[in-house]
Design an enzyme around this catalytic site. Structure first.
Site, short mmCIF file in Angstrom:
data_model
loop_
_atom_site.label_atom_id
_atom_site.label_comp_id
_atom_site.label_asym_id
_atom_site.label_seq_id
_atom_site.Cartn_x
_atom_site.Cartn_y
_atom_site.Cartn_z
N GLU A 1 0.80 -1.23 0.00
CA GLU A 1 0.00 0.00 0.00
C GLU A 1 0.84 1.28 0.00
OE1 GLU A 1 -2.32 -0.75 3.46
OE2 GLU A 1 -0.86 0.11 4.83
N SER A 2 2.14 1.16 0.28
CA SER A 2 3.00 2.33 0.22
C SER A 2 3.14 2.85 -1.21
CB SER A 2 4.37 1.99 0.77
OG SER A 2 4.90 0.84 0.14
#
Lengths: 257, 284
Positions: A54-55
């Site tokens: 998700e980064s």
């Protein structure tokens, strides 16, 4: 299950989870156990699996497991790095992800997950980190695999807070894009939702585990399938790749400065 | 318009008591030095906004700077709890902390809406979860075209955004690369923005699609080498994962936390002093 079998329960769990991913899977990966399993898959049977964190890192191929969701290693080995709003809007909400791979603090029989609080919300006994990306990963991916060590503390009859949606009655009336949790991989076996009711049911046991152990480690009366298959033990190759990965990771995290 | 100034001046000018402050960084480029300066200047009653509150928010909360936290994941990544955050929520120490809990999708969308000048963000989220039973900022809105019911949250419009970046030029244009998180959105959503940078360069040399914050979107640029440590600055230094693990023991206990803050933050003048002490004591 003990070391006399030549592998630990955690190793069996990680290997069993890794076997679910294929070269065709686009997988949104949570940190911790999901990340270990997903990278084991990439380093063994599924070199082309697309791993997304998700980064913002897409199709990343880290040599060591990241401690955080945004270690530099993830960015350096990624096909591309996008912003976090783009990640959640275009890639996750946009329907580009096949599998969401999640961990949990607590889970109930429907696969609902709590990672927010234990106790009353405003005066909690334990304040947990919260959902992060999981609430939308749980509903906006094609399907969800959850990996979690099985115990009465983690497999609970009642959740104090639903951080991420599972299957069963809570889904009724909601238009959910994805199927929700289709596999729950534990250190004892594998649970799948009952096709009629959605209740998580024990369908496989890892070599050396028993139904009695699984029932004793579950905080609700565990449903057991008529036929429970045995998970194949880890192969020497799976074990050596996993152990190398864990050793490289431990070394890297101890020494980073 | 960006002015190059000291971090001390920037915090004094733009971070006021009671302000809504977003110090962003998604694991990467977390503005540690700037948070230390806010703590040293004794700010109070801040509303802290951040998708992933980690060590610096633990420090701000434990030092009594915060009245409210708006967040979506509050932990020490890969390690465990933020003990100061937990102590504040569970026991009200050192003071009561109001929390507003979101999911990442909500906050990422809310920052983007803030940057876009919209009052709210609309997205497909919070399906079947309990968040809206405890967070009145989560509402439902019906799409006027399809009838689909979607989630909405107010946009995030901080008084000040604080970020760390790799480079600025002498005029105050800022360049960041690697995992850029929500920093561009946070800066563009905020009334003021403080950017600490690793270095000031003659000329920014970057590809045409690089993440650049032009000087007229930033209020202050402050040169603070290693200003993200123990987070990292891609191309300059790696994430100090071993420190994140040590933070768990430091912050677990109120006294050891306060002692650590006194030694490495309160009695330091600049981030360089903090760095020298960490080095002398074998942390780095």
């Amino acid at each position: 299950m003990s070391d006399d079998q030549g592998f630990t329960r955690d190793e069996m769990m990680t290997v069993a989870a890794a076997r679910l991913l294929t070269n065709e899977t686009v997988c949104f990966v949570g940190i911790g156990l999901p990340s270990a399993a997903a990278n084991l898959a990439r380093l063994t049977r599924a070199p082309d699996v697309v791993l997304i964190y998700e980064s913002g890192t897409i199709a990343t191929k880290p040599d060591v497991l990241p401690l955080s969701i945004g270690d530099g290693e993830l960015a350096e080995t990624a096909r591309t790095v996008v912003s976090v709003p783009e990640m959640f809007r275009y890639w996750l909400q946009g329907g580009r992800i096949d599998v969401g791979f999640l961990g949990a603090a607590q889970i109930d029989r429907w696969g609902n997950i709590n990672t927010s609080v234990i106790g009353e919300y405003h005066t909690p006994k334990v304040r947990l980190p919260g959902g992060g990306g999981a609430p939308e990963i749980a509903t906006n991916t094609g399907e969800v695999y959850v990996i979690l060590r099985q115990s009465k503390r983690t497999f609970v009859d009642h959740l104090d807070f639903v951080t991420s949606l599972g299957g069963g009655p809570r889904r009724e009336g909601l238009k959910i894009p994805g199927k929700g949790p289709t596999k729950l991989i534990t250190d004892l076996g594998v649970l799948e939702p009952d096709p009629e009711t959605g209740e998580l049911t024990l369908v496989a046991l890892h070599k050396g585990s028993t139904v009695e152990q699984a029932v004793a480690a579950t905080g609700w009366p565990l449903k057991v399938a008529d036929t429970v298959v045995e998970t194949e033990a880890p192969t020497p190759d799976e074990l050596s790749v996993l152990r190398d990965l864990n050793a490289r990771t431990a070394k890297a995290h101890a020494g980073d400065a | 318009m960006a002015e190059i100034m000291s971090l001390k001046e920037a915090v004094a000018a733009f971070v006021k008591d009671g302000a809504t402050v977003a110090m962003e960084g998604f694991t990467h480029l977390i503005p540690h030095a700037a948070a230390h300066e806010v703590i040293r200047q004794g700010r109070r009653d801040l509303t802290l906004v951040r998708m992933t509150p980690d060590i610096i928010y633990d420090q701000l909360i434990g030092m009594g700077c915060a009245a409210k936290l708006i967040f979506s994941w509050g932990g020490n990544p890969g390690v465990g709890s933020l003990h100061r955050l937990r102590d504040a929520v569970e026991n009200g120490w050192p003071g009561k902390l109001e929390i507003v809990e979101h999911a990442h999708a909500a906050m990422a969308n809310a920052y983007e809406a803030g940057a876009a000048g919209l009052p709210l963000a609309v997205f497909r989220g919070y399906l079947g979860t309990d968040h809206e039973t405890v967070n009145p900022d989560i509402k439902r809105i019906e799409c006027p075209f399809t009838g689909e019911v979607l989630a909405c949250v107010p946009s995030i419009r901080p008084d000040v955004a604080v970020i760390h970046a790799q480079q600025a030029d002498k005029r105050g244009n800022v360049l960041l690369w690697g995992i850029t998180g929500v920093q561009k959105e946070a800066v563009l959503a905020a009334k003021n923005a403080i950017v600490t940078v690793e270095e000031v360069v003659e000329e920014i040399d970057a590809a045409m699609n690089a993440t650049i914050l032009p000087r007229w979107t930033v209020s202050a640029v402050c040169v603070v080498p290693r200003g993200a440590h123990p987070s990292y600055a891609h191309g300059y230094y790696k994430r100090h994962n071993a420190f994140y693990k040590r933070w768990d023991e430091i912050a677990r206990d109120r006294d050891s936390f306060r002692e650590w803050m006194d030694r490495y933050v309160m009695s330091a003048e600049l981030f360089d002093d903090t760095w020298s002490k960490l080095k002398a004591d074998g942390y780095v």
